[in-house]
Design a protein around this motif. Structure first.
Motif, mmCIF file in Angstrom:
data_model
loop_
_atom_site.group_PDB
_atom_site.id
_atom_site.type_symbol
_atom_site.label_atom_id
_atom_site.label_comp_id
_atom_site.label_asym_id
_atom_site.label_seq_id
_atom_site.Cartn_x
_atom_site.Cartn_y
_atom_site.Cartn_z
ATOM 1 N N ARG A 126 -0.935 8.577 -4.834
ATOM 2 C CA ARG A 126 -2.199 9.277 -4.648
ATOM 3 C C ARG A 126 -1.989 10.651 -4.017
ATOM 4 N N SER A 127 -0.983 10.738 -3.086
ATOM 5 C CA SER A 127 -0.728 12.033 -2.453
ATOM 6 C C SER A 127 -0.205 13.061 -3.432
ATOM 7 N N THR A 128 0.301 12.596 -4.565
ATOM 8 C CA THR A 128 0.820 13.509 -5.592
ATOM 9 C C THR A 128 -0.009 13.411 -6.858
ATOM 10 N N SER A 129 -1.313 13.062 -6.730
ATOM 11 C CA SER A 129 -2.142 12.853 -7.924
ATOM 12 C C SER A 129 -2.285 14.129 -8.730
ATOM 13 N N ASP A 130 -2.388 15.280 -8.068
ATOM 14 C CA ASP A 130 -2.518 16.531 -8.806
ATOM 15 C C ASP A 130 -1.281 16.801 -9.640
ATOM 16 N N GLN A 181 -1.158 14.346 -12.556
ATOM 17 C CA GLN A 181 -2.063 14.668 -13.650
ATOM 18 C C GLN A 181 -1.510 15.818 -14.470
ATOM 19 N N ASP A 184 -1.494 4.024 -11.825
ATOM 20 C CA ASP A 184 -2.037 2.834 -11.194
ATOM 21 C C ASP A 184 -2.672 1.913 -12.209
ATOM 22 N N PRO A 195 1.024 3.031 -3.832
ATOM 23 C CA PRO A 195 -0.236 3.707 -4.188
ATOM 24 C C PRO A 195 -0.520 4.910 -3.294
ATOM 25 N N SER A 196 -0.219 4.818 -2.008
ATOM 26 C CA SER A 196 -0.453 5.955 -1.121
ATOM 27 C C SER A 196 0.415 7.139 -1.507
ATOM 28 N N HIS A 201 0.815 -1.225 0.000
ATOM 29 C CA HIS A 201 0.000 0.000 0.000
ATOM 30 C C HIS A 201 0.843 1.266 0.000
ATOM 31 N N SER A 221 -1.405 10.450 -14.901
ATOM 32 C CA SER A 221 -2.622 10.067 -14.208
ATOM 33 C C SER A 221 -2.948 8.611 -14.330
#
Length: 812
Positions: free
Chosen positions: A671-675, A678, A686, A667-668, A664, A683
């Motif tokens: 996700r914390s840097t998804s902005d 993108q 995953d 992915p964590s 995990h 984007s």
């Protein structure tokens, strides 16, 4: 004229024949005499007797035949036989030799006769000193000088720090020892009364002690001073032996005193904390007797010598009213104008001098400078009648404390009693002792403490004199009153404490101790080289020559070897050769060469996660490889190969993360840097790459950002690989020539084209099925961009937690 030829016949050679017959008869008689000697019969025990029975029989006979108790004329010879028999039978090796071969000398080979002198008839008849194997009955006077191994180490070695020893190494079968025996006896009679220790080592029976001394042949003469062994190498003459002992003594034992320096010598009691002794005599050189006395008391008293015949000493002789007809000794303590004791005698003997110095080896009020002085000055209480009370003044070193110290000295001079010992101590020099007596309080003014030692562990009973000590008449009256009360009632000392060991104020500093030890060692090596003591020098010489061989061998090899010289290697496949060329090019461009021949890679666990990431030092980056259990070995080998050229950088750390244990975490993090992902076109991380094995992250724990490397298939065609390489170098040159903003934009676009698989369709179609050993093919180029600072940085608000794991560490 008739010539008559006459022939002269040589006389018959009867002398060699008669000599040979005589020697043969003599050897037979000696063998028969030796065979008649039976140590079992002498001790009266059987051949199967045990060691306990042999020892019991020896003790009984030794008491019976001891010359001091038995006045029989044969008692001395019988006592020697008993001692000789016990020496043979108490040693299992010598006893076995006697039982099997009848020999009593352990140095002879098994099966040989004790008495041999004939070397062969073809070399004619001759004899050497080993022929005369007459069993000499040792002089009973020499038996008291015989040294044994245990006795030497327990008694002689410690005693050599107080007096020198002259030791003779001999053997019962040594013919040359007979020649030096008269000189040895005269020397012993001369030096022993002066205080020189005498010892004899039998090479046949004390082989262990002889090896410790380094004596491998007889006769040998050895000097022992301060535990250091020195061999005598001159002609055995009494004058040479006397000078040999004198040269072994330290050089500055006795100081030459004249009118110019006697005041400084006597005033040195402040610094040296020792009384001073002056010897006045008519001879210009210092007598050996006085040197030996000075050596025995060198730790307690300072010694000076005054030549009465020197014209520069007239004022000194007149001031102390010295009689010039007999040697005179004066002993001074704190008062440098008047000696406290004096002796004068024509035949000055060692016993008189020792008693004179021993009774005055302490100052009236000495300063406690070490534990040894404290133990001797204030001994531990043993019996009621042997009580010793120590009156201790705790003061300072400044000039302001001198009047109080002078008043304490005057008080001690007036109140001299056998049960009282006066001393003083500097609080700054002996802080642990003063803190124990003053209850951890600094003494603003001098304090007087009366104490009695109760045990060697430091326990004391004490009482502080109230009011301190200023040296006034009131202070003296108060101290005198308390001392009177103490002698009437020993329970007056009501406080107890445990004192620590005193600091040794007179101990030389470490560098001086090291220099003195090095000086003695160099002198020993020089002596061994000068007199060819090769048996002792072989280990040292072997070590020196080995070190020189390794040193010069390495220098010569490096001097004659070319930098690029290497052994011929087998031709390698083209793709492997190209990979090594890429690695060498990357190594040449790295900031500094690697310092180790391996890369240390640490696994990120609960224990190492905080220190290797969250609390990473500013400016340091942790390069983390993501792997699984199945791909661990292959990816670690490839990872170490790709980052090896960067392992010398001090700010880089290398780790790996097991995705199977911490599935995990990635992915964590993403996700914390998804902005940011993108905005950079990531984007689909995953969705496209659920398997993170082969991903590499450069984590900056302090600034909370990371750079991401994703596996990219490079293909099997070397042209494609070379084109990609040329493209990467070309684009890197372009990025360097632009501004920082355009450089970052170009590097991000190049990162997409290369790491995200946005390149030729042939590569992108196979990106999802990349083999394990190809996943890190471009990691070296990515590491170069990381060092240049051109990689995109993804910010994170906080590092995700790692979760439960097991600690381990790997070195590849």
């Amino acid at each position: 004229m008739t010539l008559r030829r006459t022939s002269r016949h040589p006389p018959p050679r009867t002398c060699p024949v008669l000599l040979a017959i005589f020697l043969l008869i003599l050897s037979v008689q000696l063998v028969r005499a030796a065979s008649e000697y039976d140590p079992y019969k002498v001790l009266g025990v059987s051949r199967s007797a045990s060691q306990a029975e042999i020892k019991k029989a020896y003790k009984t006979l030794a008491k019976e035949w001891h010359p001091d108790k038995n006045k029989d004329p044969k008692a001395e010879d019988m006592f020697i036989k008993v001692s000789k028999s016990y020496e043979i039978l108490s040693n299992e090796e010598r006893r076995s030799n006697f039982d099997n071969y009848g020999q009593m000398d352990e140095n002879q080979p098994f099966g040989q006769s004790q008495h041999h002198g004939f070397r062969g008839f073809r070399n004619s008849f001759y004899f050497d000193e080993s022929f005369f194997h007459f069993p000499r009955s040792r002089d009973f006077a020499d038996s008291k000088y015989l040294l044994h191994h245990a006795q030497f180490n327990s008694d002689v070695l410690p005693d050599s720090h107080k007096r020198p020893y002259l030791i003779k190494v001999t053997s019962e079968w040594c013919f040359a020892c007979i020649h030096i025996e008269p000189v040895w006896k005269e020397t012993v009679q001369e030096l022993e009364p002066l205080g020189v220790g005498i010892g004899i080592v039998d090479l046949g029976y004390e082989r262990r002690l002889a090896n410790q001394l380094g004596a491998h042949r007889a006769p040998s003469i050895i000097g022992l001073v301060n535990g250091r062994v020195t061999f005598f190498h001159q002609a055995v003459v009494r004058e040479h032996l006397r000078q040999f002992i004198e040269d072994l003594l330290p050089q500055k034992l006795v100081e030459k005193i004249t009118d110019n320096n006697y005041l400084a010598f006597l005033d040195s009691w402040h610094v040296e904390n020792k009384p001073s002794v002056l010897l006045f005599d008519q001879v210009p050189i210092v007598p050996l007797l006085f040197k030996l006395t000075a050596f025995a008391f060198k730790d307690y008293v300072r010694f000076g010598y005054v030549d009465q015949g020197d014209t520069h000493n007239t004022r000194l002789l007149r001031q102390f009213n010295i009689n010039t007809y007999a040697p005179t000794m004066l002993l001074f303590k704190e008062d440098t104008e008047k000696p406290v004791d004096i002796i004068q005698a024509r035949g000055m003997k060692r016993q008189i001098m020792d008693e004179f110095v021993s009774n005055n080896k302490f100052l009236q009020v000495p300063r406690l400078v070490n534990q040894q002085l404290f133990d001797e000055l204030c001994p531990v209480k043993q019996f009621h009648r042997r009580r010793k009370y120590c009156v201790l003044l705790i003061t300072g070193e400044d000039q302001a404390f001198l009047p109080g110290s002078k008043a304490f000295l005057d008080f001690a001079s007036v109140n001299r009693k056998d049960v009282l010992r006066f001393a003083y101590v500097y609080q700054h020099q002996q802080q642990p002792l003063c803190q124990a007596l003053l209850h951890n309080q600094a003494a603003l003014s001098p304090q007087v403490v009366i104490l009695e030692r109760r045990s060697h562990g430091g326990k004391v009973m004490y009482r502080s004199v109230s009011g301190g000590w200023n040296g006034s008449e009131e202070d003296k009256y108060r101290l005198h009153e308390q001392l009177e009360l103490l002698q009437k009632d020993p329970t007056y000392l009501s406080s107890d404490a445990t004192l620590p060991e005193l600091n040794n104020e007179m101990a030389p500093i470490f560098i001086i101790q090291w220099m003195n030890a090095a000086y003695d060692y160099i002198l020993q090596i020089y002596d061994d080289l000068l007199y060819s003591n090769w048996r002792e020098m072989m280990p040292i010489l072997s070590l020196i020559f080995s070190a020189l061989f390794i040193l010069f061998g390495t220098v010569i090899i490096q001097a004659f070897s070319e930098p690029g010289e290497s052994k011929p290697r087998k031709p390698k496949p083209k793709d492997q050769q190209q990979t090594e060329e890429d690695a060498s090019s990357r190594a040449s461009t790295s900031s500094r060469p690697p310092k180790k021949d391996f890369v240390e890679v640490t696994e990120l666990t609960d224990i190492t996660y905080i220190s290797n990431l969250v609390k990473l030092r500013p400016g340091h980056i942790n390069v983390v490889l993501v792997l699984t259990n199945t791909s661990k070995n292959a990816l670690l080998r490839k990872f170490a190969k790709e980052v090896f050229s960067f392992s010398g950088t001090q700010t880089l750390h290398f780790s790996f993360l097991n995705a199977d244990k911490h599935r995990h975490w990635m992915p964590s993090l993403l996700r914390s840097t998804s902005d940011s992902m993108q905005s950079e076109g990531h984007s689909d991380v995953d969705e496209e790459s659920p398997d993170y094995a082969g991903h590499v992250l450069a984590l900056n724990g302090h600034k909370k950002y990371f750079c991401l490397f994703r596996p990219v298939f490079t293909g099997d065609d070397p042209n494609d690989s070379s084109s990609e390489t040329s493209f990467s170098f070309d684009s890197r040159r372009k990025s360097r020539s632009r501004s920082r903003s355009s450089s970052s934009s170009h590097s991000r676009s190049r990162s997409h084209s290369r790491e995200d698989g946005v390149g030729p369709k042939r590569g992108s179609s196979r990106a999802t099925s990349i083999e394990v050993h190809h996943k890190l093919d471009r990691l070296g180029l990515w590491m170069e961009r990381l060092m240049e600072g051109t990689l995109p940085r993804l910010q994170v608000p906080a590092w995700p937690s790692l979760g439960e794991t097991t600690n381990s560490s790997t070195e590849t």
